[in-house]
Every structure is written in structure tokens, then in C-alpha cells.
Design a protein around this motif. Structure first.
Motif, PDB file in Angstrom:
ATOM      1  N   LEU A 177       0.842  -1.199   0.000  1.00 27.36           N
ATOM      2  CA  LEU A 177       0.000   0.000   0.000  1.00 27.36           C
ATOM      3  C   LEU A 177       0.877   1.250   0.000  1.00 27.36           C
ATOM      4  O   LEU A 177       1.841   1.333   0.766  1.00 27.36           O
ATOM      5  CB  LEU A 177      -0.908   0.004   1.234  1.00 27.36           C
ATOM      6  N   GLU A 178       0.546   2.197  -0.861  1.00 24.36           N
ATOM      7  CA  GLU A 178       1.382   3.391  -0.994  1.00 24.36           C
ATOM      8  C   GLU A 178       1.547   4.129   0.335  1.00 24.36           C
ATOM      9  O   GLU A 178       2.637   4.613   0.662  1.00 24.36           O
ATOM     10  CB  GLU A 178       0.791   4.337  -2.044  1.00 24.36           C
ATOM     11  N   ASN A 179       0.496   4.204   1.129  1.00 28.50           N
ATOM     12  CA  ASN A 179       0.561   4.907   2.413  1.00 28.50           C
ATOM     13  C   ASN A 179       1.533   4.263   3.392  1.00 28.50           C
ATOM     14  O   ASN A 179       2.024   4.925   4.315  1.00 28.50           O
ATOM     15  CB  ASN A 179      -0.834   4.983   3.051  1.00 28.50           C
ATOM     16  N   ASP A 180       1.812   2.981   3.211  1.00 20.21           N
ATOM     17  CA  ASP A 180       2.712   2.280   4.131  1.00 20.21           C
ATOM     18  C   ASP A 180       4.180   2.657   3.916  1.00 20.21           C
ATOM     19  O   ASP A 180       5.049   2.229   4.688  1.00 20.21           O
ATOM     20  CB  ASP A 180       2.547   0.762   3.978  1.00 20.21           C
ATOM     21  N   PHE A 181       4.454   3.435   2.885  1.00 22.44           N
ATOM     22  CA  PHE A 181       5.832   3.850   2.614  1.00 22.44           C
ATOM     23  C   PHE A 181       6.163   5.243   3.158  1.00 22.44           C
ATOM     24  O   PHE A 181       7.288   5.717   3.001  1.00 22.44           O
ATOM     25  CB  PHE A 181       6.107   3.837   1.105  1.00 22.44           C
ATOM     26  N   LYS A 182       5.189   5.888   3.803  1.00 22.55           N
ATOM     27  CA  LYS A 182       5.394   7.262   4.254  1.00 22.55           C
ATOM     28  C   LYS A 182       6.615   7.404   5.163  1.00 22.55           C
ATOM     29  O   LYS A 182       7.442   8.292   4.988  1.00 22.55           O
ATOM     30  CB  LYS A 182       4.148   7.766   4.986  1.00 22.55           C
ATOM     31  N   GLU A 183       6.733   6.532   6.138  1.00 22.87           N
ATOM     32  CA  GLU A 183       7.824   6.644   7.105  1.00 22.87           C
ATOM     33  C   GLU A 183       9.166   6.274   6.500  1.00 22.87           C
ATOM     34  O   GLU A 183      10.207   6.789   6.914  1.00 22.87           O
ATOM     35  CB  GLU A 183       7.541   5.765   8.327  1.00 22.87           C
ATOM     36  N   LEU A 184       9.160   5.405   5.510  1.00 22.38           N
ATOM     37  CA  LEU A 184      10.413   4.963   4.887  1.00 22.38           C
ATOM     38  C   LEU A 184      10.928   5.957   3.861  1.00 22.38           C
ATOM     39  O   LEU A 184      12.129   6.240   3.803  1.00 22.38           O
ATOM     40  CB  LEU A 184      10.206   3.596   4.216  1.00 22.38           C
ATOM     41  N   VAL A 185      10.030   6.494   3.047  1.00 25.70           N
ATOM     42  CA  VAL A 185      10.429   7.325   1.901  1.00 25.70           C
ATOM     43  C   VAL A 185      10.522   8.807   2.249  1.00 25.70           C
ATOM     44  O   VAL A 185      11.509   9.475   1.913  1.00 25.70           O
ATOM     45  CB  VAL A 185       9.440   7.129   0.732  1.00 25.70           C
ATOM     46  N   TYR A 186       9.525   9.328   2.944  1.00 22.13           N
ATOM     47  CA  TYR A 186       9.468  10.772   3.187  1.00 22.13           C
ATOM     48  C   TYR A 186      10.098  11.131   4.531  1.00 22.13           C
ATOM     49  O   TYR A 186       9.430  11.649   5.440  1.00 22.13           O
ATOM     50  CB  TYR A 186       8.016  11.254   3.103  1.00 22.13           C
ATOM     51  N   THR A 187      11.376  10.861   4.643  1.00 26.09           N
ATOM     52  CA  THR A 187      12.118  11.116   5.872  1.00 26.09           C
ATOM     53  C   THR A 187      13.588  11.288   5.539  1.00 26.09           C
ATOM     54  O   THR A 187      14.079  10.696   4.583  1.00 26.09           O
ATOM     55  CB  THR A 187      11.943   9.942   6.864  1.00 26.09           C
ATOM     56  N   PRO A 188      14.305  12.089   6.316  1.00 21.12           N
ATOM     57  CA  PRO A 188      15.752  12.215   6.097  1.00 21.12           C
ATOM     58  C   PRO A 188      16.527  11.049   6.698  1.00 21.12           C
ATOM     59  O   PRO A 188      17.725  10.893   6.451  1.00 21.12           O
ATOM     60  CB  PRO A 188      16.087  13.527   6.819  1.00 21.12           C
ATOM     61  N   ARG A 189      15.864  10.207   7.480  1.00 14.05           N
ATOM     62  CA  ARG A 189      16.534   9.104   8.152  1.00 14.05           C
ATOM     63  C   ARG A 189      16.719   7.914   7.217  1.00 14.05           C
ATOM     64  O   ARG A 189      16.057   7.800   6.180  1.00 14.05           O
ATOM     65  CB  ARG A 189      15.741   8.671   9.388  1.00 14.05           C
ATOM     66  N   ALA A 190      17.602   7.001   7.603  1.00 13.20           N
ATOM     67  CA  ALA A 190      17.828   5.772   6.840  1.00 13.20           C
ATOM     68  C   ALA A 190      17.394   4.584   7.693  1.00 13.20           C
ATOM     69  O   ALA A 190      17.637   4.559   8.902  1.00 13.20           O
ATOM     70  CB  ALA A 190      19.300   5.637   6.465  1.00 13.20           C
ATOM     71  N   TYR A 191      16.750   3.628   7.062  1.00  9.19           N
ATOM     72  CA  TYR A 191      16.248   2.452   7.771  1.00  9.19           C
ATOM     73  C   TYR A 191      16.584   1.183   6.991  1.00  9.19           C
ATOM     74  O   TYR A 191      16.712   1.213   5.765  1.00  9.19           O
ATOM     75  CB  TYR A 191      14.724   2.498   7.923  1.00  9.19           C
ATOM     76  N   THR A 192      16.670   0.077   7.720  1.00  7.48           N
ATOM     77  CA  THR A 192      16.560  -1.225   7.080  1.00  7.48           C
ATOM     78  C   THR A 192      15.074  -1.594   7.151  1.00  7.48           C
ATOM     79  O   THR A 192      14.311  -0.980   7.899  1.00  7.48           O
ATOM     80  CB  THR A 192      17.411  -2.296   7.791  1.00  7.48           C
ATOM     81  N   VAL A 193      14.689  -2.584   6.372  1.00  4.25           N
ATOM     82  CA  VAL A 193      13.267  -2.942   6.291  1.00  4.25           C
ATOM     83  C   VAL A 193      13.076  -4.437   6.511  1.00  4.25           C
ATOM     84  O   VAL A 193      13.807  -5.254   5.954  1.00  4.25           O
ATOM     85  CB  VAL A 193      12.687  -2.559   4.911  1.00  4.25           C
ATOM     86  N   ASP A 194      12.110  -4.778   7.345  1.00  5.05           N
ATOM     87  CA  ASP A 194      11.674  -6.161   7.474  1.00  5.05           C
ATOM     88  C   ASP A 194      10.430  -6.324   6.609  1.00  5.05           C
ATOM     89  O   ASP A 194       9.341  -5.864   6.973  1.00  5.05           O
ATOM     90  CB  ASP A 194      11.345  -6.509   8.934  1.00  5.05           C
ATOM     91  N   LEU A 195      10.613  -6.930   5.445  1.00  5.24           N
ATOM     92  CA  LEU A 195       9.495  -7.149   4.525  1.00  5.24           C
ATOM     93  C   LEU A 195       8.782  -8.448   4.892  1.00  5.24           C
ATOM     94  O   LEU A 195       9.375  -9.526   4.854  1.00  5.24           O
ATOM     95  CB  LEU A 195      10.006  -7.237   3.083  1.00  5.24           C
ATOM     96  N   ILE A 196       7.516  -8.330   5.240  1.00  8.15           N
ATOM     97  CA  ILE A 196       6.715  -9.521   5.538  1.00  8.15           C
ATOM     98  C   ILE A 196       5.752  -9.726   4.375  1.00  8.15           C
ATOM     99  O   ILE A 196       4.805  -8.961   4.191  1.00  8.15           O
ATOM    100  CB  ILE A 196       5.939  -9.376   6.853  1.00  8.15           C
ATOM    101  N   ILE A 197       6.016 -10.752   3.571  1.00 11.24           N
ATOM    102  CA  ILE A 197       5.228 -10.990   2.362  1.00 11.24           C
ATOM    103  C   ILE A 197       4.238 -12.121   2.597  1.00 11.24           C
ATOM    104  O   ILE A 197       4.614 -13.223   3.020  1.00 11.24           O
ATOM    105  CB  ILE A 197       6.149 -11.312   1.174  1.00 11.24           C
TER     106      ILE A 197
END
Length: 206
Positions: free
Chosen positions: A44-64
Motif C-alpha cells: 500500500l502506498e501509504n505504508d511507505f510514508k515513514e520509509l520514503v518521506y524522511t531524512p533518516r535511513a532504515y533497514t526494512v523487514d518485509l513480511i510478504i
């Protein structure tokens, strides 16, 4: 480095028609590279808000599909040229024993001497630095302590070196510097002009 959890749904079909259908449902088509197989999924596009629209860098746990988990980092992202909507995202799978290249944000610490006492202005030249490290050694940010910088001083990327990672930037890259402010330059010019005028008046009187 902090991790975000993102829930995803696997994609059974790929291609233009399938991608169009996914975007119509307000989801983003994604691909996970780096593992034994390439994984296609959507989020879902809204689920990317914290990952994409931030100056911070994260790793991601993708649960498929709620049963398969992959640790990854965002590798590439495509935006719509007009609306800035997210069109596509590529992820790179992480492995404990394999180094990864990533951009990490710079965090400025302190107030320079050149700003406090000398009327200078701090300029931050780089907001992010590219480095290579094992996943366990990825920092949340790189701290740039500028408190000792006087006017004309520069903070070079080499000062951010650390045994846990390799910085993939040229050694002459300037992260931050303190420069003379325009106000100070104008003031100095006015003082010089006044001094010259005074000296000229004295010469005339003589």
C-alpha cells in the motif's frame, strides 16, 4: 540501524497490465533483488510514508503474505514526474555476512566558534554520505561535530572514518564549513571605505 516493518502481498502476475491494476488499487509494485530468486510484490502506498518521506535511513523487514520475512534496504525508487506519486521501488536483500552500500544521513552537532564569536555562517554541504558495511554495523547517522570550526575551517569526510564501515567518498569532500557572512563582509567593506575617506580628508588638510 533501526528497522521498519512493512507488510506486502506477492505478485502472481507482472507486466504493464498487472502493474496498472496494482497502481489503481493505491498499491506500489516492488521488486526484491539480491537473493537466490527475484521476488515481486506490492505494498500500500501509504505504508511507505515513514520509509520514503524522511531524512533518516532504515533497514526494512518485509513480511510478504504474512509468512515470509526478508531483511532489506531501499535501493531505488521511481516517482511520477508530475504528481510525485511512488511508481516503483526496488529493494536489496540483506545477509548478515554480506556488506551493503547505503546512503546514511549526516547529523550536525554543536555550534561553531566561528558562528558564536566571529559572525560566521555554518554551511552544511552534504546531507548524506555513502558508505559500505555489514548490516549489523550500519549506523543510523554520521555525527559531524562542528563546534570547533572557526571562519574558514572545513569539516572533511575523512573525519567521519570508523572501523565498522568504509566511506565511499573522495577524501576532499567537505561535509560542513564556516564562511564569512554577507553582513560581516558588508560591514568590513563599509569600515574600509570610512577609513579611506578619513585618511583622504587628513591628507587634504595637510
Amino acid at each position: 540501524m533501526q528497522a521498519l516493518t512493512i507488510n506486502a502481498t506477492s505478485r502472481e502476475r507482472v507486466g504493464k497490465a498487472a502493474t496498472k491494476s496494482i497502481r489503481k488499487a493505491k498499491r506500489v509494485p516492488c521488486v526484491l533483488y539480491g537473493g537466490e530468486t527475484t521476488v515481486h510484490f506490492s505494498v500500500l502506498e501509504n505504508d511507505f510514508k515513514e520509509l520514503v518521506y524522511t531524512p533518516r535511513a532504515y533497514t526494512v523487514d518485509l513480511i510478504i503474505d504474512k509468512n515470509k520475512t526478508y531483511k532489506a534496504i531501499l535501493q531505488d525508487i521511481q516517482f511520477h514526474p508530475v504528481t510525485d506519486a511512488i511508481l516503483h521501488i526496488d529493494f536489496l536483500q540483506l545477509f548478515d555476512e554480506k556488506q551493503v552500500v547505503i546512503e546514511v544521513p549526516v547529523k550536525v552537532k554543536g555550534v561553531p566558534i566561528g558562528v558564536l564569536n566571529q559572525g560566521g555562517v555554518l554551511r552544511v554541504n552534504r546531507q548524506k554520505i555513502t558508505l559500505r558495511a555489514l548490516p549489523k554495523n550500519l549506523p543510523d547517522f554520521l555525527e559531524c561535530d562542528v563546534s570547533q570550526l572557526s571562519i574558514g575551517n572545513k569539516f572533511y569526510v575523512t573525519e567521519l572514518k570508523h572501523p565498522d564501515f568504509d566511506i565511499l567518498e573522495s577524501e576532499n569532500v567537505v561535509v560542513a564549513q564556516v564562511r564569512t557572512s554577507r553582513t560581516a563582509i558588508k560591514s568590513n567593506q563599509e569600515e574600509a571605505t570610512e577609513t579611506n575617506e578619513t585618511e583622504e580628508e587628513k591628507l587634504k588638510q595637510e
